[in-house]
Design an enzyme around this catalytic site. Structure first.
Site: not given
Ligand SMILES: CC(=O)N[C@H]1[C@@H](OP(=O)(O)OP(=O)(O)OC[C@H]2O[C@@H](n3ccc(=O)[nH]c3=O)[C@H](O)[C@@H]2O)O[C@H](CO)[C@H](O)[C@@H]1O
Ligand SMILES: [Mn+2]
Length: 221
Positions: A78, A80, A100-103, A170
């Protein structure tokens, strides 16, 4: 990028590929010896779900066009992710996923797999083992290519039926890993989320997902 340079494969050859729809905003980070960065400009979307699930196709194409000739191993992470401690060669293997850290304490019938049989990501309540985070996928280039290609194909089949799995790519990754086991599992040390309290079992947080203002960074709720 700055935290990666402090912690991620320090002393090894690393080629970062950053995918973004705002290439001009990628800061100029001073990279260590043997490290290089390529910015890949991608189209935007008005749905964040589309942005995240499209990563499988981007990874598939990147491996086809470049990585097959230039790398032994690849990690898709990711954007972020922030690094706080060493992430090194202990993470390498044929096929690598992260819990996954939540589960990690959740019983399998409560894991958030896709439960609708109409989706290619479907996992019945009787099956399942771990719940893997979508934010970390790695391993030997050839093995990661199989994951990315398969998940992209499954996502395409779902899209043609107008169904989107519960957690996009995912969910498809979890389906793939259930029937094609990773050879290495990384603990949630490598995939933490900043909003979660640190439990006593987790001694070191190596990589963590920053708290984001979703209203500001996502195109849709
Ligand atoms: C900790 C973990 O495992 N996180 C997962 C979780 O959400 P997360 O809450 O970590 O999601 P997130 O907002 O980080 O999005 C996942 C990734 O998609 C990309 N991105 C997302 C939105 C956007 O507008 N533009 C963009 O480039 C970016 O690389 C981001 O880091 O679920 C997602 C799918 O639903 C992905 O599988 C994430 O990897
Ligand atoms: Mn993320």
């Amino acid at each position: 990028m700055e935290s990666a340079e402090q912690n991620y494969f320090v002393g090894f050859h690393v080629h970062y590929y950053i995918f973004t729809d705002h290439p001009e905003e990628v800061p100029d980070v001073k990279l260590g010896q043997g490290h290089q960065l390529t910015v890949m400009t991608v189209g935007s979307s008005n749905r964040w779900q589309e942005m995240t699930l499209r990563r499988m196709e981007r990874l598939e194409k990147l491996i086809e066009s470049r990585l097959v000739n230039e790398a032994d191993y690849v990690f898709s992470l990711d954007v972020d992710s922030k690094f706080y401690a060493r992430w090194g060669v202990e993470t390498l293997g044929r096929l690598v996923g992260a819990i996954h850290p939540g589960y990690f304490k959740t019983q399998r019938e409560h894991l958030p797999y896709e439960r609708r049989p109409e989706s290619q990501a479907f996992i019945p309540y009787s099956d399942g083992d771990y719940y893997y985070g979508g934010a970390v996928l790695g391993g030997a280039v050839k093995d990661v290519y199989e994951v990315a290609k398969t998940c992209r194909e499954q996502l395409d089949i779902d899209a043609a039926k107008s169904i989107e799995a519960a957690w996009q790519e995912e969910s498809h990754l979890n389906k793939y890993f259930l029937y094609n086991k990773p050879s290495k599992l990384l603990s949630p040390e490598y995939l933490w989320q900043a909003h979660l309290p640190q439990p006593k079992e987790v001694k070191i947080i190596r990589s963590c997902h920053v708290i984001k203002n979703y209203a500001a960074v996502r195109p849709n709720p």
